[in-house]
Design an enzyme around this catalytic site. Structure first.
Site, PDB file in Angstrom:
ATOM      1  CB  SER A  25      -0.887   0.028   1.228  1.00 41.29           C
ATOM      2  OG  SER A  25      -0.247   0.661   2.286  1.00 41.29           O
ATOM      3  NE  ARG A 125       2.963  -7.253   3.020  1.00 38.80           N
ATOM      4  CZ  ARG A 125       2.771  -8.319   2.241  1.00 38.80           C
ATOM      5  NH1 ARG A 125       3.802  -8.987   1.767  1.00 38.80           N
ATOM      6  NH2 ARG A 125       1.546  -8.730   1.965  1.00 38.80           N
ATOM      7  CG  ASP A 126       0.758  -1.440   4.109  1.00 39.69           C
ATOM      8  OD1 ASP A 126       1.429  -0.394   4.106  1.00 39.69           O
ATOM      9  OD2 ASP A 126      -0.356  -1.518   3.560  1.00 39.69           O
ATOM     10  CB  CYS A 127       0.543  -0.196   9.704  1.00 43.63           C
ATOM     11  SG  CYS A 127       2.146   0.581   9.851  1.00 43.63           S
ATOM     12  N   GLY A 128      -1.021  -3.356   8.795  1.00 38.11           N
ATOM     13  CA  GLY A 128      -2.355  -3.949   8.685  1.00 38.11           C
ATOM     14  C   GLY A 128      -3.273  -3.252   7.717  1.00 38.11           C
TER      15      GLY A 128
END
Length: 341
Positions: A25, A125-128
């Site tokens: 993202s 990864r990607d803070c959820g």
């Protein structure tokens, strides 16, 4: 794959976890894009000459060109070749990276070219957010990286290491209890990848619209072992102009003792979406392809302009897009139509 939004948009994103993997993202939490308005690239003209990087003849773009040709859409096929005939990074799978890597290195080696990869499987990864996922624990990640590196072997390769992982520590999106482990895993990954004799590694450092003060990245990058890498990468999956990114990179380079860097120019030809808009990083309309991939940058600090984000892959389920990392032919065709060449 980096694009960032306001704090308000961040809260909204975190409240709407979309557990879709495979595209980065890179929008996660961050300030809205800044820099020159859309339409002012501010970067150098497209480099002349060939590229040393491998072009995948079976990419989604190449398959789409063949479909358009079979449908009689010859003009669309011609335009989309602006993507299909240029080298784009491979993002090997999080479960088993080996098949994709072997296919790429075999193709690249046969043509005496360099394969470009993205290692994107860090835990938490990607803070959820849109590209949540990653290895389920540290040991699984170490095993994945080892498989990744072993599959490259002695082939010529460039690896962009873990888009967003360091910036997400710098901006606090990744909880503090994970920072020490993440830094260690990144440093170990650099060390493991650099055992391969012809592999160059660039640790991701986000983009100027996200962490706008390069000084905030210095210590997180150092803790993550950037000194043993070949440099850092910037603008992955984002739209900041080449000139803006270059200036930011030069400042960061100076703070890191003159380290070199790469720039993702896959979709920055028209710059970022203008205005303070939520999710400006996610499938923004009106964007275009940027400078084609090359190692002839004319800049002593910039090792290469690369297409790291695959043009035409969705950023996530926003603005009518499919899940992150999914091929979206209509968006791809728009990027190619608006490109200058």
């Amino acid at each position: 794959m980096s694009r960032r939004t306001t704090a308000t948009a961040t809260i909204a994103l975190l409240g709407a976890l979309l557990l879709t993997a495979g595209g980065c993202s890179s929008g996660g939490p961050a300030p809205s894009p800044v820099g020159p308005p859309a339409g002012t690239t501010g970067g150098p003209p497209a480099p002349t000459g060939g590229s040393p990087f491998w072009v995948d003849p079976e990419s989604d773009a190449a398959k789409q060109v063949r479909r358009y040709e079979a449908q009689g859409r010859t003009e669309d096929a011609r335009v989309l070749k602006r993507i299909s005939e240029r080298p784009v990074a491979e993002w090997p799978a999080g479960d088993d990276p080996v098949p994709e890597i072997l296919r790429a290195v075999r193709g690249a080696t046969a043509e005496d070219r360099t394969a470009v990869f993205v290692a994107y499987n860090i835990p938490h990864r990607d803070c959820g957010m849109y590209s949540a996922g990653g290895a389920h624990d540290a040991q699984a990640y170490r095993a994945w990286v080892d498989s990744f590196a072993s599959a490259i072997g002695d082939a010529s390769a460039v690896v962009v290491l873990e888009p967003d992982a360091v910036p997400h520590m710098a901006d606090g999106c990744t909880p503090a209890q994970y920072h020490e482990e993440r830094s260690a895993l990144l440093a170990e990954a650099i060390e493991r990848l650099k055992r391969q004799p012809r592999t160059r590694v660039y640790l991701d450092a986000g983009n100027p619209a996200w962490i706008d003060d390069p000084g905030k990245l210095v210590e997180p990058l150092r803790r993550a072992g950037v000194a043993r890498a070949d440099g850092f990468s910037l603008n992955v999956s984002n739209f900041q102009t080449t000139a803006t990114v270059r200036d930011f990179g030069a400042t960061l380079s100076g703070l890191l003792g003159g380290m070199h860097f790469t720039v993702d120019t896959s979709r920055n030809g028209a710059g970022p979406l203008p205005g303070d808009r939520a999710e400006a990083w996610c499938n923004p309309p009106g964007r275009s392809l940027g400078v084609p991939p090359t190692d002839r940058t004319g800049d002593a600090l910039v090792d290469a302009y690369l297409w790291i984000k695959r043009p035409g892959d969705s950023d996530g389920q926003c603005r009518g897009g499919p899940s992150a990392g999914t091929w979206w032919p209509e968006y791809a065709l728009g990027l190619a139509r608006r490109a200058e060449s």
